[in-house]
Design a protein around this motif. Structure first.
Motif, PDB file in Angstrom:
ATOM      1  N   ASP A   4       0.815  -1.220   0.000  1.00  0.00           N
ATOM      2  CA  ASP A   4       0.000   0.000   0.000  1.00  0.00           C
ATOM      3  C   ASP A   4       0.849   1.272   0.000  1.00  0.00           C
ATOM      4  N   GLY A  10      -3.517   6.647  -3.237  1.00  0.00           N
ATOM      5  CA  GLY A  10      -3.782   6.760  -1.803  1.00  0.00           C
ATOM      6  C   GLY A  10      -4.104   8.178  -1.376  1.00  0.00           C
ATOM      7  N   ASP A  11      -3.313   9.147  -1.811  1.00  0.00           N
ATOM      8  CA  ASP A  11      -3.539  10.543  -1.432  1.00  0.00           C
ATOM      9  C   ASP A  11      -4.863  11.059  -1.978  1.00  0.00           C
ATOM     10  N   PHE A  13      -7.592   9.281  -2.613  1.00  0.00           N
ATOM     11  CA  PHE A  13      -8.687   8.702  -1.838  1.00  0.00           C
ATOM     12  C   PHE A  13      -8.781   9.326  -0.450  1.00  0.00           C
ATOM     13  N   ASP A  14      -7.631   9.640   0.162  1.00  0.00           N
ATOM     14  CA  ASP A  14      -7.643  10.316   1.457  1.00  0.00           C
ATOM     15  C   ASP A  14      -8.314  11.684   1.345  1.00  0.00           C
ATOM     16  N   GLU A  15      -8.016  12.411   0.274  1.00  0.00           N
ATOM     17  CA  GLU A  15      -8.613  13.735   0.063  1.00  0.00           C
ATOM     18  C   GLU A  15     -10.112  13.623  -0.189  1.00  0.00           C
ATOM     19  N   GLU A  17     -12.080  11.279   0.921  1.00  0.00           N
ATOM     20  CA  GLU A  17     -12.686  10.939   2.218  1.00  0.00           C
ATOM     21  C   GLU A  17     -12.805  12.179   3.104  1.00  0.00           C
ATOM     22  N   ARG A  18     -11.769  13.024   3.118  1.00  0.00           N
ATOM     23  CA  ARG A  18     -11.806  14.256   3.915  1.00  0.00           C
ATOM     24  C   ARG A  18     -12.933  15.166   3.443  1.00  0.00           C
ATOM     25  N   SER A  21     -16.329  13.827   4.425  1.00  0.00           N
ATOM     26  CA  SER A  21     -16.548  14.056   5.853  1.00  0.00           C
ATOM     27  C   SER A  21     -16.977  15.499   6.104  1.00  0.00           C
TER      28      SER A  21
END
Length: 125
Positions: A4, A10-11, A13-15, A17-18, A21
């Protein structure tokens, strides 16, 4: 087996998700803050010797706006009906914070500063 740490998405998908939220918080879902902490849309314009910032602050009254500047960063804090904006804007050039003028009309904040001369280069001998 997949590592991973090498995931190029990855970055992203993290953004995502943020952002999801934040949208849930703004919609007032459980655990959310009902729109407090909204991001402000701020545009910065360099116009010769003047630096002008335009910020959209919907739902805010003039009395609910607090501005502070240290010459390099403008902090915009604004509160209105069910909304709160807290934004720190790093300015592209140093400004004379004492030259500031601001106006607020129909949810649009405009702030203008006199730009200072760029820092002088120092020759090393």
């Amino acid at each position: 087996m997949r590592d991973d740490r090498d995931d190029p998405f990855g970055d992203i998908f993290d953004e995502i998700e943020r952002m999801m939220s934040e949208m849930a918080d703004a919609a007032g879902e459980p655990g959310g803050d009902a729109g407090f902490g909204d991001e402000t849309h701020v545009s910065v314009y360099e116009e010769g010797e003047t630096l002008r910032l335009v910020a959209d602050l919907p739902g805010v009254d003039k009395e609910g706006i607090d501005l502070q500047c240290d010459g390099r960063t403008l902090t915009i804090s604004a509160e209105g009906t069910g909304r709160r904006f807290d934004e720190r804007v790093r300015l592209p050039v140093r400004v004379d914070e004492h030259s500031a003028s601001a106006s607020f009309n129909n949810g649009v904040l405009e702030v203008a500063f006199d730009a200072l001369e760029p820092s002088a280069d120092i020759d090393v001998e």
